[in-house]
Design a protein around this motif. Structure first.
Motif, PDB file in Angstrom:
ATOM      1  N   ALA A   3     -13.539   6.554  -1.298  1.00 41.15           N
ATOM      2  CA  ALA A   3     -13.889   7.581  -2.736  1.00 41.15           C
ATOM      3  C   ALA A   3     -12.935   8.586  -3.039  1.00 41.15           C
ATOM      4  N   ASP A   4     -12.273   9.109  -2.056  1.00 43.07           N
ATOM      5  CA  ASP A   4     -11.189  10.222  -2.095  1.00 43.07           C
ATOM      6  C   ASP A   4      -9.907   9.534  -2.606  1.00 43.07           C
ATOM      7  N   GLY A   5      -9.934   8.118  -3.035  1.00 39.96           N
ATOM      8  CA  GLY A   5      -8.773   7.534  -3.387  1.00 39.96           C
ATOM      9  C   GLY A   5      -7.704   7.006  -2.362  1.00 39.96           C
ATOM     10  N   MET A   6      -8.012   6.993  -1.127  1.00 33.09           N
ATOM     11  CA  MET A   6      -7.206   6.147  -0.020  1.00 33.09           C
ATOM     12  C   MET A   6      -7.192   4.970   0.009  1.00 33.09           C
ATOM     13  N   THR A   7      -6.123   4.258   0.119  1.00 27.72           N
ATOM     14  CA  THR A   7      -5.812   2.623   0.323  1.00 27.72           C
ATOM     15  C   THR A   7      -6.566   2.298   1.594  1.00 27.72           C
ATOM     16  N   ASN A   8      -6.704   1.069   1.612  1.00 20.05           N
ATOM     17  CA  ASN A   8      -7.275   0.540   2.794  1.00 20.05           C
ATOM     18  C   ASN A   8      -6.091   0.719   3.958  1.00 20.05           C
ATOM     19  N   GLU A   9      -4.984   0.502   3.589  1.00 18.78           N
ATOM     20  CA  GLU A   9      -3.876   0.903   4.492  1.00 18.78           C
ATOM     21  C   GLU A   9      -4.025   2.238   5.313  1.00 18.78           C
ATOM     22  N   GLU A  10      -4.182   3.190   4.360  1.00 13.46           N
ATOM     23  CA  GLU A  10      -4.153   4.640   4.765  1.00 13.46           C
ATOM     24  C   GLU A  10      -5.370   4.927   5.394  1.00 13.46           C
ATOM     25  N   ILE A  11      -6.631   4.189   5.135  1.00 19.37           N
ATOM     26  CA  ILE A  11      -7.721   4.274   5.916  1.00 19.37           C
ATOM     27  C   ILE A  11      -7.732   3.910   7.098  1.00 19.37           C
ATOM     28  N   GLY A  12      -6.955   2.663   7.237  1.00 19.86           N
ATOM     29  CA  GLY A  12      -6.807   2.030   8.561  1.00 19.86           C
ATOM     30  C   GLY A  12      -5.960   2.830   9.303  1.00 19.86           C
ATOM     31  N   ALA A  13      -5.026   3.313   8.870  1.00 19.20           N
ATOM     32  CA  ALA A  13      -4.197   4.153   9.904  1.00 19.20           C
ATOM     33  C   ALA A  13      -4.655   5.289  10.327  1.00 19.20           C
ATOM     34  N   ARG A  14      -5.589   6.114   9.647  1.00 24.92           N
ATOM     35  CA  ARG A  14      -6.361   6.984  10.005  1.00 24.92           C
ATOM     36  C   ARG A  14      -7.516   6.726  10.986  1.00 24.92           C
ATOM     37  N   THR A  15      -8.073   5.390  10.603  1.00 30.03           N
ATOM     38  CA  THR A  15      -9.268   5.324  11.657  1.00 30.03           C
ATOM     39  C   THR A  15      -8.658   4.322  12.665  1.00 30.03           C
ATOM     40  N   ARG A  16      -7.680   3.921  12.797  1.00 27.63           N
ATOM     41  CA  ARG A  16      -7.190   2.814  13.719  1.00 27.63           C
ATOM     42  C   ARG A  16      -7.756   1.510  13.594  1.00 27.63           C
ATOM     43  N   LEU A  17      -8.134   1.097  12.425  1.00 23.53           N
ATOM     44  CA  LEU A  17      -8.738  -0.147  11.963  1.00 23.53           C
ATOM     45  C   LEU A  17      -7.646  -0.959  11.297  1.00 23.53           C
ATOM     46  N   ALA A  18      -7.645  -2.398  11.272  1.00 21.92           N
ATOM     47  CA  ALA A  18      -6.718  -3.053  10.466  1.00 21.92           C
ATOM     48  C   ALA A  18      -7.399  -2.869   8.972  1.00 21.92           C
ATOM     49  N   PRO A  19      -6.277  -2.971   8.099  1.00 25.94           N
ATOM     50  CA  PRO A  19      -6.759  -2.746   6.828  1.00 25.94           C
ATOM     51  C   PRO A  19      -7.586  -3.910   6.207  1.00 25.94           C
ATOM     52  N   ARG A  20      -7.728  -5.068   6.564  1.00 30.53           N
ATOM     53  CA  ARG A  20      -8.382  -6.055   6.329  1.00 30.53           C
ATOM     54  C   ARG A  20      -9.845  -5.837   6.649  1.00 30.53           C
ATOM     55  N   THR A  21     -10.011  -5.029   7.906  1.00 26.89           N
ATOM     56  CA  THR A  21     -11.224  -4.587   8.460  1.00 26.89           C
ATOM     57  C   THR A  21     -11.924  -3.548   7.507  1.00 26.89           C
ATOM     58  N   VAL A  22     -11.047  -2.725   6.908  1.00 29.01           N
ATOM     59  CA  VAL A  22     -11.389  -1.918   5.839  1.00 29.01           C
ATOM     60  C   VAL A  22     -11.959  -2.255   4.743  1.00 29.01           C
ATOM     61  N   GLY A  23     -11.132  -3.337   4.505  1.00 30.75           N
ATOM     62  CA  GLY A  23     -11.654  -3.914   3.072  1.00 30.75           C
ATOM     63  C   GLY A  23     -12.982  -4.698   3.443  1.00 30.75           C
ATOM     64  N   THR A  24     -13.396  -5.505   4.596  1.00 25.15           N
ATOM     65  CA  THR A  24     -14.384  -5.815   4.842  1.00 25.15           C
ATOM     66  C   THR A  24     -15.588  -5.189   4.876  1.00 25.15           C
ATOM     67  N   VAL A  25     -15.378  -3.973   5.381  1.00 27.08           N
ATOM     68  CA  VAL A  25     -16.343  -2.762   5.306  1.00 27.08           C
ATOM     69  C   VAL A  25     -16.829  -2.472   3.987  1.00 27.08           C
ATOM     70  N   LEU A  26     -15.916  -2.099   3.254  1.00 24.45           N
ATOM     71  CA  LEU A  26     -15.992  -1.675   1.756  1.00 24.45           C
ATOM     72  C   LEU A  26     -16.706  -2.874   1.083  1.00 24.45           C
ATOM     73  N   TYR A  27     -16.424  -4.045   1.385  1.00 23.24           N
ATOM     74  CA  TYR A  27     -16.941  -5.345   0.782  1.00 23.24           C
ATOM     75  C   TYR A  27     -18.639  -5.434   1.001  1.00 23.24           C
ATOM     76  N   ARG A  28     -18.948  -4.757   2.054  1.00 21.93           N
ATOM     77  CA  ARG A  28     -20.346  -4.793   2.611  1.00 21.93           C
ATOM     78  C   ARG A  28     -21.055  -3.662   2.021  1.00 21.93           C
ATOM     79  N   VAL A  29     -20.421  -2.572   1.963  1.00 17.38           N
ATOM     80  CA  VAL A  29     -21.002  -1.224   1.588  1.00 17.38           C
ATOM     81  C   VAL A  29     -21.347  -0.957   0.138  1.00 17.38           C
ATOM     82  N   LEU A  30     -20.133  -1.477  -0.879  1.00 16.44           N
ATOM     83  CA  LEU A  30     -20.571  -1.340  -2.247  1.00 16.44           C
ATOM     84  C   LEU A  30     -21.656  -1.864  -2.829  1.00 16.44           C
ATOM     85  N   PRO A  31     -22.011  -2.917  -2.285  1.00 16.90           N
ATOM     86  CA  PRO A  31     -23.265  -3.558  -2.930  1.00 16.90           C
ATOM     87  C   PRO A  31     -24.476  -2.797  -2.651  1.00 16.90           C
ATOM     88  N   ARG A  32     -24.403  -2.408  -1.055  1.00 17.74           N
ATOM     89  CA  ARG A  32     -25.613  -1.533  -0.748  1.00 17.74           C
ATOM     90  C   ARG A  32     -25.818  -0.339  -1.597  1.00 17.74           C
TER      91      ARG A  32
END
Length: 89
Positions: free
Chosen positions: A33-62
């Motif tokens: 929501a603050d404008g970070m990309t999946n890659e930036e979020i992944g670097a900060r959380t130590r998650l793969a960018p694809r994992t970040v995308g999957t999390v957002l894919y599940r959260v947005l509809p909720r």
């Protein structure tokens, strides 16, 4: 007939609606929501960018939204719904 979606629900989270998110999901949603990309979020959380995308894919509809641009207002409404209203006495 209902109008076609334009990418984001104007209302998103309805008032009084309970949305279940883990602390990690909320953290990722806040960063997106603050404008970070999946890659930036992944670097900060130590998650793969694809994992970040999957999390957002599940959260947005909720949250009732379909775009990152609609995330911040939806998260703000979620916070407002969780905070009890104060009465002015």
């Amino acid at each position: 007939m209902e109008p076609a979606s334009t990418g984001g629900d104007a209302e998103g989270v309805a008032r009084g609606t309970a949305v279940s998110m883990t602390p990690r999901e909320r953290e990722i949603a806040d960063m997106a929501a603050d404008g970070m990309t999946n890659e930036e979020i992944g670097a900060r959380t130590r998650l793969a960018p694809r994992t970040v995308g999957t999390v957002l894919y599940r959260v947005l509809p909720r949250l009732g939204v379909t775009t990152r641009g609609a995330l911040r207002p939806a998260l703000d409404r979620l916070d407002a719904a969780a905070t009890p209203a104060r009465t002015g006495r």
